[in-house]
Design an enzyme around this catalytic site. Structure first.
Site, PDB file in Angstrom:
ATOM      1  CG  ASN A 198      -2.215  -0.622   1.079  1.00  0.00           C
ATOM      2  OD1 ASN A 198      -2.749  -0.630  -0.023  1.00  0.00           O
ATOM      3  ND2 ASN A 198      -2.761  -1.163   2.146  1.00  0.00           N
ATOM      4  CD  GLU A 241      -3.518  -7.995   5.840  1.00  0.00           C
ATOM      5  OE1 GLU A 241      -4.592  -7.585   6.326  1.00  0.00           O
ATOM      6  OE2 GLU A 241      -2.483  -8.135   6.504  1.00  0.00           O
TER       7      GLU A 241
HETATM    8  N1  LIG Z   1      -5.690  -1.068   0.105  1.00  0.00           N
HETATM    9  C1  LIG Z   1      -6.275  -1.582   1.179  1.00  0.00           C
HETATM   10  N2  LIG Z   1      -5.526  -1.828   2.273  1.00  0.00           N
HETATM   11  C2  LIG Z   1      -6.124  -2.367   3.359  1.00  0.00           C
HETATM   12  C3  LIG Z   1      -7.484  -2.687   3.370  1.00  0.00           C
HETATM   13  N3  LIG Z   1      -7.775  -3.215   4.575  1.00  0.00           N
HETATM   14  C4  LIG Z   1      -6.647  -3.225   5.286  1.00  0.00           C
HETATM   15  N4  LIG Z   1      -5.612  -2.726   4.561  1.00  0.00           N
HETATM   16  C5  LIG Z   1      -4.243  -2.508   4.937  1.00  0.00           C
HETATM   17  O1  LIG Z   1      -3.587  -3.750   5.112  1.00  0.00           O
HETATM   18  C6  LIG Z   1      -2.423  -3.512   5.918  1.00  0.00           C
HETATM   19  C7  LIG Z   1      -2.187  -4.686   6.820  1.00  0.00           C
HETATM   20  O2  LIG Z   1      -0.989  -4.449   7.475  1.00  0.00           O
HETATM   21  P1  LIG Z   1      -0.401  -5.406   8.586  1.00  0.00           P
HETATM   22  O3  LIG Z   1      -1.531  -5.932   9.445  1.00  0.00           O
HETATM   23  O4  LIG Z   1       0.686  -4.700   9.272  1.00  0.00           O
HETATM   24  O5  LIG Z   1       0.112  -6.663   7.817  1.00  0.00           O
HETATM   25  P2  LIG Z   1       1.157  -6.780   6.617  1.00  0.00           P
HETATM   26  O6  LIG Z   1       1.769  -5.486   6.243  1.00  0.00           O
HETATM   27  O7  LIG Z   1       0.466  -7.511   5.524  1.00  0.00           O
HETATM   28  O8  LIG Z   1       2.241  -7.694   7.259  1.00  0.00           O
HETATM   29  P3  LIG Z   1       2.231  -9.260   7.473  1.00  0.00           P
HETATM   30  O9  LIG Z   1       0.791  -9.680   7.543  1.00  0.00           O
HETATM   31  O10 LIG Z   1       2.926  -9.482   8.760  1.00  0.00           O
HETATM   32  O11 LIG Z   1       2.933  -9.885   6.324  1.00  0.00           O
HETATM   33  C8  LIG Z   1      -2.659  -2.200   6.659  1.00  0.00           C
HETATM   34  O12 LIG Z   1      -1.775  -1.232   6.170  1.00  0.00           O
HETATM   35  C9  LIG Z   1      -4.092  -1.818   6.272  1.00  0.00           C
HETATM   36  O13 LIG Z   1      -4.278  -0.424   6.108  1.00  0.00           O
HETATM   37  C10 LIG Z   1      -8.252  -2.410   2.191  1.00  0.00           C
HETATM   38  O14 LIG Z   1      -9.475  -2.650   2.107  1.00  0.00           O
HETATM   39  N5  LIG Z   1      -7.611  -1.867   1.133  1.00  0.00           N
END
Ligand SMILES: Nc1nc2c(ncn2[C@@H]2O[C@H](COP(=O)(O)OP(=O)(O)OP(=O)(O)O)[C@@H](O)[C@H]2O)c(=O)[nH]1
Length: 300
Positions: free
Chosen positions: A187, A222
């Site tokens: 993101n 996610e």
């Molecule tokens: N674009 C987008 N991002 C989202 C959505 N929902 C959640 N996110 C983002 O997903 C990210 C999840 O981050 P983390 O929980 O730190 O997990 P990660 O970066 O995938 O790290 P790991 O799971 O440990 O590999 C966050 O930055 C949220 O803002 C969405 O609907 N759209």
């Protein structure tokens, strides 16, 4: 004209009125031997246009079976229950229309014991618009708006049903917990809108690799879950690794290899609470993250 005539109440006959109402008024009679007939059925709308009313008046059984199609057993058991307990008859069924989609019809009638059986006096209404609206709202409640996948609520209802079938029949059932790796980084680098697009494409790609009886849902953020009926842990592992690999080489518009998945899998133990199953899959997912991501872990 005398003044009194202007204010005099109009005499409106039911015979003139009933053909103009948006529904049908009926009397249904069921004899002790089960023979059914409609001594009276009148109303407006299009519902009665294609129906042989003389046949309904004499012997309705076969025509009712034809007209109610797949809903016939449901209608017959509603009639039976109403007759047995003298409860109001309330049900709905899909009525076929020539050259049109079938319409939903609601039935509401009161039973009355008569010498040779039971008689119902009631109404039928076309409720197609209400049913479409109900279906639209139910879909909204059950669907993740971004990916259009089922949401957590819908998945939990489904998982509960599938787990109870699995317990009853002793058949295998497995689940996958899927989480995109470093999604925050993605993101931050490509923007939130591109992140949204990755979630949508991932939903489509994963779905295309599953069987139609499997359900993939977005739990939030996610994170996704897949419910796989009639699937052992070993078979689930093969499928999970196929999804993991397909995504790891897929080009989401940033060049292939930019999106990877960690997946935790677990198999249902007959009769166990669903929270235990989900906890095991969750723990397996943590393990997959711990050992470096882009892999599948299982917990027995
Ligand atoms: N674009 C987008 N991002 C989202 C959505 N929902 C959640 N996110 C983002 O997903 C990210 C999840 O981050 P983390 O929980 O730190 O997990 P990660 O970066 O995938 O790290 P790991 O799971 O440990 O590999 C966050 O930055 C949220 O803002 C969405 O609907 N759209």
């Amino acid at each position: 004209m005398p003044v009194n005539d202007i204010d005099a109440p109009q005499r409106i006959s039911a015979d003139h009125l009933i053909p103009h109402i948006p529904g049908v008024i009926f009397q249904l009679h069921r004899a002790r031997n089960g023979h059914m007939r409609f001594p009276y059925i009148e109303g407006g709308g299009v519902a009665l246009k294609h129906i042989d009313r003389d046949l309904l008046a004499q012997n309705a059984g076969e025509l009712v079976e034809q007209l109610t199609g797949n809903d016939h057993p449901k209608i017959m058991s509603a009639i039976e229950r109403s007759a047995r307990w003298m409860l109001p008859l309330t049900t709905r069924f899909l009525l076929p229309f020539p050259k049109e989609k079938p319409h939903w019809i609601a039935v509401s009638a009161r039973p009355k014991t008569v010498v040779d059986g039971v008689q119902w006096n009631g109404i039928m209404m076309d409720i197609n618009d209400q049913v479409s609206e109900e279906q639209r709202l139910r879909k909204l409640c059950d669907t993740d708006p971004l990916t259009e996948l089922p949401n957590r609520r819908k998945l939990m209802v489904h998982l509960t049903n599938i787990a109870s079938l699995s317990t009853r029949h002793g058949t295998p059932l497995s689940i996958m917990m899927i989480d995109i790796d470093h999604f925050k980084r993605l993101n931050d680098r490509w923007g939130h809108l591109h992140g949204d697009d990755v979630l949508k494409q991932l939903a489509t790609q994963a779905q295309s690799l599953l069987r139609c009886e499997d359900m993939i849902a977005r739990l939030g953020g996610e994170e996704f879950m897949v419910v796989l009926p009639l699937t052992s842990l070993q078979h689930c592992h093969t499928l999970a690794d196929r999804i993991r690999h397909a995504i790891s080489v897929y080009d989401f518009g940033m060049g292939a290899g930019q999106v990877t998945l960690s997946i935790g899998i677990a198999e249902f133990r007959c009769g166990e609470p669903l929270t235990s199953l989900i906890e095991r899959a969750d723990q397996a997912l943590y393990n997959a993250k711990d050992i470096g991501r882009d892999c599948v872990c299982l917990l027995r």
